[in-house]
Structures are given as C-alpha cells and as structure tokens.
Motif scaffolding. Structure first.
Motif, short mmCIF file in Angstrom:
data_model
loop_
_atom_site.label_atom_id
_atom_site.label_comp_id
_atom_site.label_asym_id
_atom_site.label_seq_id
_atom_site.Cartn_x
_atom_site.Cartn_y
_atom_site.Cartn_z
N VAL A 87 0.82 -1.22 0.00
CA VAL A 87 0.00 0.00 0.00
C VAL A 87 0.86 1.27 0.00
O VAL A 87 0.37 2.37 0.26
CB VAL A 87 -0.98 0.02 1.19
CG1 VAL A 87 -2.06 -1.04 1.02
CG2 VAL A 87 -0.26 -0.16 2.52
N GLY A 88 2.16 1.10 -0.28
CA GLY A 88 3.02 2.27 -0.45
C GLY A 88 3.57 2.86 0.83
O GLY A 88 3.92 4.05 0.86
N PHE A 89 3.67 2.04 1.89
CA PHE A 89 4.23 2.54 3.14
C PHE A 89 5.52 1.78 3.45
O PHE A 89 5.55 0.55 3.36
CB PHE A 89 3.25 2.39 4.30
CG PHE A 89 3.71 3.06 5.58
CD1 PHE A 89 3.40 4.38 5.81
CD2 PHE A 89 4.47 2.37 6.51
CE1 PHE A 89 3.85 5.02 6.96
CE2 PHE A 89 4.93 2.99 7.66
CZ PHE A 89 4.61 4.32 7.89
N THR A 90 6.56 2.51 3.85
CA THR A 90 7.87 1.89 4.09
C THR A 90 8.10 1.66 5.58
O THR A 90 8.11 2.61 6.37
CB THR A 90 9.00 2.77 3.54
OG1 THR A 90 8.82 2.94 2.13
CG2 THR A 90 10.35 2.13 3.81
N LYS A 95 15.65 0.38 11.78
CA LYS A 95 15.78 1.67 12.44
C LYS A 95 14.90 1.79 13.69
O LYS A 95 15.02 2.75 14.44
CB LYS A 95 15.40 2.80 11.47
CG LYS A 95 16.34 2.93 10.29
CD LYS A 95 15.92 4.09 9.41
CE LYS A 95 16.86 4.23 8.21
NZ LYS A 95 16.45 5.37 7.33
N ARG A 96 14.02 0.81 13.89
CA ARG A 96 13.06 0.90 15.00
C ARG A 96 13.35 -0.21 16.00
O ARG A 96 13.06 -1.37 15.75
CB ARG A 96 11.64 0.78 14.45
CG ARG A 96 10.53 0.93 15.48
CD ARG A 96 9.19 0.99 14.80
NE ARG A 96 8.90 -0.25 14.08
CZ ARG A 96 8.14 -1.23 14.58
NH1 ARG A 96 7.63 -1.15 15.78
NH2 ARG A 96 7.92 -2.31 13.85
N SER A 97 13.92 0.16 17.15
CA SER A 97 14.33 -0.86 18.11
C SER A 97 13.61 -0.77 19.45
O SER A 97 13.76 -1.66 20.29
CB SER A 97 15.85 -0.75 18.37
OG SER A 97 16.16 0.52 18.92
N ARG A 98 12.81 0.30 19.63
CA ARG A 98 12.15 0.48 20.92
C ARG A 98 10.68 0.87 20.75
O ARG A 98 10.28 1.42 19.72
CB ARG A 98 12.85 1.55 21.77
CG ARG A 98 14.30 1.19 22.11
CD ARG A 98 14.95 2.20 23.02
NE ARG A 98 14.48 2.10 24.40
CZ ARG A 98 14.90 1.17 25.25
NH1 ARG A 98 15.77 0.26 24.87
NH2 ARG A 98 14.46 1.15 26.50
N TYR A 129 8.18 7.40 13.04
CA TYR A 129 8.47 6.22 13.85
C TYR A 129 8.84 5.01 13.00
O TYR A 129 9.88 4.38 13.21
CB TYR A 129 7.27 5.91 14.74
CG TYR A 129 7.50 4.72 15.66
CD1 TYR A 129 8.63 4.63 16.46
CD2 TYR A 129 6.56 3.69 15.73
CE1 TYR A 129 8.84 3.54 17.30
CE2 TYR A 129 6.76 2.61 16.57
CZ TYR A 129 7.90 2.54 17.36
OH TYR A 129 8.11 1.47 18.19
N PHE A 130 7.99 4.68 12.06
CA PHE A 130 8.15 3.42 11.34
C PHE A 130 9.17 3.48 10.20
O PHE A 130 9.80 2.48 9.89
CB PHE A 130 6.81 2.93 10.80
CG PHE A 130 5.88 2.46 11.87
CD1 PHE A 130 6.17 1.31 12.59
CD2 PHE A 130 4.73 3.16 12.19
CE1 PHE A 130 5.34 0.86 13.59
CE2 PHE A 130 3.88 2.72 13.19
CZ PHE A 130 4.19 1.57 13.90
N THR A 131 9.31 4.63 9.57
CA THR A 131 10.24 4.74 8.43
C THR A 131 11.59 5.31 8.85
O THR A 131 12.63 4.85 8.37
CB THR A 131 9.63 5.62 7.32
OG1 THR A 131 8.34 5.09 6.96
CG2 THR A 131 10.52 5.64 6.09
N ASN A 132 11.56 6.28 9.78
CA ASN A 132 12.80 6.95 10.17
C ASN A 132 13.34 6.48 11.52
O ASN A 132 14.46 6.85 11.90
CB ASN A 132 12.59 8.47 10.22
CG ASN A 132 12.12 9.02 8.89
OD1 ASN A 132 12.44 8.47 7.83
ND2 ASN A 132 11.35 10.09 8.92
#
Length: 215
Positions: A87-90, A95-98, A129-132
């Motif tokens: 659906v076009g979301f990365t 990068k997300r550990s917490r 949060y999810f991409t960066n």
C-alpha cells in the motif's frame, strides 16, 4: 451524486497495522473517487499507556506482552513490511528498536484536528516512527512532524510544553474503550459500522460503497 461519510479512525502512532490500515483506507477512497466525500477523524488509542519515557526494547516488549519467540516476531515483521509495501508505506525495521509512550503525540493530534491538518500530522508521525526510527515521545520528533505537516511550530510547542488536551484525550480514549474498542486500528463509518484491523484496500472499498448506497 457525492455521499458524505464520517470515518473515525481509532489508532496509535506506534501500531504498524494502523499505518497499513490507514494507507489501505486512503487507497480505497482514491479508487472510489468523487462518489464519496470522506471526513476522517483520528481518535486516540494507546497500546502502552503505562510505558515510561525511556521506552522499552521492542523484542523484549513483544515477548513479554504476547509471548512470541524471536523467530515468530521476525516472521511478523516480514509480513508487516510486505503489507506496508503493498500500500506504499515503508517500514524500516532496522531503524526501530524500541516502543515508546505516545500520549503527547495524541495530545498534539487532538490539537491539530482544529487546524484542519490532523491527517498530515498523522502521516508525519507514522513516518517518523516506522520509516525513520524516531522516538514519538520526544518533543523534538513531534515538532519536526508538526513542521512537516505545515502546522504552526510555536503553537505546537505551546501544546507540548503544557498539559493542554490531556483530559480531553483521556476522555476520548475512555469513550472508545467503553464502546468495545480494545484493539486497533478500529475504523468506524458513520458512527455505526466497524471495520477492525489493517484490512486490504478491497475490503474498505467494498464496505464504503455498500454503506454509501445503503446496501
């Protein structure tokens, strides 16, 4: 003839399925086009309301909360990455550990609704949060998201540095919980029809067309 539709999107900015569900909903609305005029209201839900400011390691947290093994978690992450890509979301899982507290994010979203740019802020927070891999409890992160959403930075900072909208957010969270919402995303259409989970665009499109025509 255009049919007006109210959509209450109950979600948390630390919920991957909420990011997927939102993009699926928006894809469905794009496919439907001008037949439906959707008014989306983002409603607060905290997956971890008691989470401390320092957050918690995500693998540790999911193991404690759901009892899943690292292997099961990796399978789940792979599925989430693929569903997001569809659906076009990365999702940049590396990068997300917490997991973090999201209450201030919900206060800011509540304020942003009155500015007409709540959706833009929601997207900016999910991407942060999810991409960066940024910390959504950090005021610096929240202000960067506010700037990206085109919001007044001084006004956003004033909200964050106070306890404004704390009571309102808690009341709204309580309202949805009292009405049986205990997992997210929960998408309520015209305050009557519930669609739960990060469903594919086809399901949202079918449901919206049926509701709009009264079928």
């Amino acid at each position: 003839m255009t049919t007006p539709v109210r959509i209450d999107f109950v979600s948390d900015v630390s919920c991957p399925w909420c990011a997927i569900g939102l993009r699926s909903l928006e894809t469905a609305l794009e496919r439907i086009g001008p037949d439906i005029a959707a008014e989306i209201h983002f409603q607060p839900f905290e997956l971890n309301p008691n989470m401390g400011r320092e957050g918690q390691d995500i693998t540790e947290h999911i193991t404690e909360k759901y009892g899943s093994t690292p292997e099961q978690q990796e399978q789940s992450r792979a599925m989430i990455r693929q569903r997001g890509a569809d659906v076009g979301f990365t999702f940049a899982m590396d990068k997300r550990s917490r997991i973090y507290n999201t209450f201030d994010a919900h206060r800011l979203l509540h304020w942003a609704e009155g500015t007409g740019r709540q959706k833009e802020l929601k997207h900016a927070l999910l991407e942060a949060y999810f991409t960066n891999g940024e910390d959504p409890s950090s005021h610096d992160t929240l202000l960067r998201a506010a700037e990206k959403a085109g919001l007044d930075l001084r006004a956003a900072q004033d909200v964050l540095e106070s306890d404004r909208y704390a009571e309102e957010v808690r009341e709204i969270e309580g309202f949805w919980q009292q009405h049986g919402i205990h997992s997210v995303p929960a998408v309520i259409i015209n305050q009557r029809h519930l669609i739960s989970g990060g469903q594919p665009p086809e399901l949202f499109e079918q449901a919206l067309r049926q509701i709009a025509t009264g079928a």
